[in-house]
Design a protein around this motif. Structure first.
Motif, mmCIF file in Angstrom:
data_model
loop_
_atom_site.group_PDB
_atom_site.id
_atom_site.type_symbol
_atom_site.label_atom_id
_atom_site.label_comp_id
_atom_site.label_asym_id
_atom_site.label_seq_id
_atom_site.Cartn_x
_atom_site.Cartn_y
_atom_site.Cartn_z
ATOM 1 N N UNK A 21 42.532 -77.620 68.468
ATOM 2 C CA UNK A 21 43.101 -78.836 69.058
ATOM 3 C C UNK A 21 43.479 -78.591 70.515
ATOM 4 N N UNK A 22 44.070 -77.445 70.803
ATOM 5 C CA UNK A 22 44.439 -77.117 72.185
ATOM 6 C C UNK A 22 43.193 -76.992 73.057
ATOM 7 N N UNK A 23 42.139 -76.352 72.552
ATOM 8 C CA UNK A 23 40.906 -76.200 73.321
ATOM 9 C C UNK A 23 40.265 -77.559 73.580
ATOM 10 N N UNK A 24 40.279 -78.438 72.583
ATOM 11 C CA UNK A 24 39.731 -79.780 72.765
ATOM 12 C C UNK A 24 40.515 -80.523 73.851
ATOM 13 N N UNK A 25 41.850 -80.481 73.748
ATOM 14 C CA UNK A 25 42.673 -81.200 74.723
ATOM 15 C C UNK A 25 42.488 -80.628 76.128
ATOM 16 N N UNK A 26 42.345 -79.336 76.232
ATOM 17 C CA UNK A 26 42.082 -78.703 77.531
ATOM 18 C C UNK A 26 40.806 -79.282 78.142
ATOM 19 N N UNK A 27 39.757 -79.406 77.327
ATOM 20 C CA UNK A 27 38.497 -79.961 77.815
ATOM 21 C C UNK A 27 38.640 -81.437 78.181
ATOM 22 N N UNK A 28 39.408 -82.184 77.393
ATOM 23 C CA UNK A 28 39.664 -83.589 77.708
ATOM 24 C C UNK A 28 40.353 -83.694 79.064
ATOM 25 N N UNK A 29 41.327 -82.822 79.306
ATOM 26 C CA UNK A 29 42.058 -82.865 80.569
ATOM 27 C C UNK A 29 41.146 -82.617 81.762
ATOM 28 N N UNK A 30 40.124 -81.781 81.601
ATOM 29 C CA UNK A 30 39.215 -81.475 82.703
ATOM 30 C C UNK A 30 38.049 -82.454 82.810
ATOM 31 N N UNK A 31 37.508 -82.890 81.685
ATOM 32 C CA UNK A 31 36.262 -83.653 81.698
ATOM 33 C C UNK A 31 36.391 -85.081 81.193
ATOM 34 N N UNK A 32 37.539 -85.438 80.625
ATOM 35 C CA UNK A 32 37.711 -86.769 80.065
ATOM 36 C C UNK A 32 37.412 -86.769 78.573
ATOM 37 N N UNK A 33 37.872 -87.819 77.912
ATOM 38 C CA UNK A 33 37.711 -87.939 76.468
ATOM 39 C C UNK A 33 36.386 -88.626 76.155
ATOM 40 N N UNK A 34 36.111 -88.773 74.877
ATOM 41 C CA UNK A 34 34.911 -89.472 74.442
ATOM 42 C C UNK A 34 34.960 -90.922 74.903
ATOM 43 N N UNK A 35 33.791 -91.485 75.221
ATOM 44 C CA UNK A 35 33.767 -92.902 75.537
ATOM 45 C C UNK A 35 34.014 -93.696 74.256
ATOM 46 N N UNK A 36 34.401 -94.958 74.399
ATOM 47 C CA UNK A 36 34.805 -95.772 73.245
ATOM 48 C C UNK A 36 33.672 -95.920 72.229
ATOM 49 N N UNK A 37 32.453 -96.071 72.695
ATOM 50 C CA UNK A 37 31.325 -96.254 71.777
ATOM 51 C C UNK A 37 31.114 -95.012 70.906
ATOM 52 N N UNK A 38 31.174 -93.837 71.510
ATOM 53 C CA UNK A 38 31.012 -92.600 70.754
ATOM 54 C C UNK A 38 32.159 -92.402 69.781
#
Length: 76
Positions: free
Chosen positions: A47-64
């Motif tokens: 979960x921490x690794x996912x959130x780290x990536x979200x912070x740098x690259x953004x989250x999934x788009x709404x459609x995905x």
């Protein structure tokens, strides 16, 4: 960018080296609160690794996100 990816790769490698207490502290810095006490180390890390990536690259788009939410859950 390549430099962002390198930074994320380094941070994830650092996360892998943390013990449970270290991951809990990192979680607190990411989310501003203590993690749920029942989460095992591997989930704290993921979960921490996912959130780290979200912070740098953004989250999934709404459609995905909607597509993934609608996938049937299977038990193997």
């Amino acid at each position: 960018s390549a430099s962002k990816q390198k930074t994320v790769d380094i941070e994830i490698a650092r996360l892998r080296s943390l013990d449970v207490g270290g991951l809990q502290a990192y979680w607190h810095s990411l989310f501003g609160k203590k993690p749920p006490s029942h989460l095992p180390k591997h989930l704290l890390f993921r979960i921490a690794a996912y959130q780290l990536q979200v912070n740098y690259f953004g989250d999934l788009d709404k459609e995905t996100a909607r597509f993934l939410d609608n996938l049937p859950l299977t038990s193997n």
